[in-house]
Scaffold this active site. Structure first.
Site, PDB file in Angstrom:
ATOM      1  N   ASP A 221       0.965  -1.263  -0.093  1.00 27.24           N
ATOM      2  CA  ASP A 221      -0.128  -0.177   0.250  1.00 27.24           C
ATOM      3  C   ASP A 221       1.091   1.609  -0.180  1.00 27.24           C
ATOM      4  OD1 ASP A 221      -2.305   1.311   0.437  1.00 27.24           O
ATOM      5  OD2 ASP A 221      -3.173  -0.238   1.509  1.00 27.24           O
ATOM      6  N   HIS A 244       1.990   1.784  -3.511  1.00 34.71           N
ATOM      7  CA  HIS A 244       1.088   3.141  -3.494  1.00 34.71           C
ATOM      8  C   HIS A 244       1.550   3.971  -3.645  1.00 34.71           C
ATOM      9  CE1 HIS A 244      -1.914   0.077  -3.141  1.00 34.71           C
ATOM     10  NE2 HIS A 244      -1.730  -0.153  -3.695  1.00 34.71           N
TER      11      HIS A 244
END
Length: 395
Positions: A221, A244
């Site tokens: 993430d 991310h």
């Protein structure tokens, strides 16, 4: 050099000296001497708690030493305030439990709360053994999901250091920072598979004066995520990817959220991330502000969406289709952002129709797609562009 800086230098020197002089003096509390068992199976929670309490109740600088070995540890809270200052020296490896109760019914694995001038380091590792819990993560389907526990939770710490530490395979966020003021994270390695769900590297909320530097973050993430109340955050020399990217948000999901302001991201490298430098807000009627952000001297290597403002962020596809974000974004500078985009749209500034982005600055942007030109897209964004503009600016 101020007293605070002197103290930090002394702490780091003292921390390193403790590795080779663990038997010197009454200020070192060796967990093994108090009954810790390094077999990777025995729960050492009670022993570690006892050792910490002893160190916390003494004046001066006191060291909790976790020597070489593999120590299983259940969910544990180390809570201050302390009479003196604690150095938590992790040389060995701490192992999280893998039972379901420790994965879905708690909000932490290891938590430090209400301490001043805490130092955590030692070159050791925290292994969250997240693969035992990731199948229970429902956040890809439900935006109101209950997050799995972070490996290291830091609440209401002041003037503290986290240094020379590796965290792998957290069940949830690797390091979760809340309500802290004056926290430095140096030389941390945060590692989890690219497909591990919601395993952010460092998540920050309601905190100020946080410095992150010389870190390697490769997770499933955001490498660093900044939620409401993140103020005066410096992120420098971070290598990010997979993951991310570096994200401000998501914001605007709840009423009365605190602003985000004074964020500086410099000299970082993003490699193969799903996003680059991202600001994300929900298209909901809750107002707040994002003010005074600088992204400077950033290298992108095959990054999706290298520069992105998304004020219609929608997690799990379960959002209202119409509406304008009421989060005001202004005074955001992107300077010397260069490298390669894995999508043709390298710059996307998708702002709110009712509260357009203000004072956006693009200076010396040089992003290529497949060795050729990329494109940019702007919606309700106001600002200026200077210097090199590849792709051509849409401002």
């Amino acid at each position: 050099m101020g007293l605070s800086a002197v103290f930090h230098c002394v702490c780091i020197i003292f921390l390193l000296a403790c590795i080779s002089e663990v038997g010197a003096g009454k200020m070192v509390f060796n967990a093994v001497k108090y009954g810790a068992i390094a077999d990777g199976k025995t729960d050492n929670s009670e022993v570690f708690q006892n050792v910490f309490n002893r160190a916390c109740q003494m004046e001066g600088i006191n060291v909790v030493l976790i020597p070489h070995g593999r120590y299983m540890l259940g969910p544990t809270v180390f809570k201050g305030p302390c009479k003196g200052h604690v150095v938590f020296l992790i040389v060995g490896t701490l192992l999280a439990p893998t039972d379901i109760a420790s994965s879905v019914n708690v909000d932490h694995w290891i938590s430090f709360q209400y301490m001043d001038r805490l130092v955590i380091g030692g070159g050791g590792s925290l292994d969250g053994r997240g693969s035992s819990a990731w199948p229970y993560n429902s956040c890809s389907k439900r935006p109101d999901c209950k997050p799995l526990p972070p490996s290291l939770r830091l609440d209401f710490l002041t003037n503290s250091w986290i240094t020379n530490l590796t965290l792998i395979n957290s069940k949830g966020v690797h390091i979760d920072v809340f309500g802290c003021d004056g926290l430095k994270l140096r030389h941390v390695n945060l590692i989890a598979p690219a497909n591990s769900p919601n395993t952010d590297g460092i998540h920050i909320g309601s905190s100020r004066n946080i410095d992150i530097s010389n870190a390697r973050i490769a997770t499933g993430d955001d490498c660093v995520s900044l939620s409401p109340g993140s103020m005066y955050i410096n992120i420098t020399n971070v290598i990010c990817g997979p993951g991310h990217g570096i994200s401000v948000g998501s914001l605007g999901r709840s009423p009365n959220e605190e602003d985000v302001r004074g964020v500086k991201v410099k000299a970082c490298t993003l490699i193969g991330t799903a996003n680059g430098l991202r600001i994300k807000t929900w298209a909901l009627p809750y107002a707040s502000s994002v003010l005074g952000l600088t992204f400077e001297n950033i290298i992108m290597e095959h990054v999706n969406n290298p520069i992105m403002i998304d004020q219609q962020y929608c997690q799990a596809g379960n959002c209202q289709k119409e509406g304008d974000s009421q989060v005001q974004i202004q005074d955001v500078k992107y300077r010397n952002i260069r490298g390669t985009s894995s999508t043709k749209m390298a710059v996307t500034l998708k702002c709110s129709r009712s509260k357009p982005c203000q004072k956006i600055v693009l200076r010396d942007i040089n992003l290529l797609y497949n060795g050729g030109p990329a494109t940019s897209s702007c919606f309700y964004a106001k600002g200026v562009a200077y210097g090199i503009q590849r792709p051509p600016s849409c401002l």
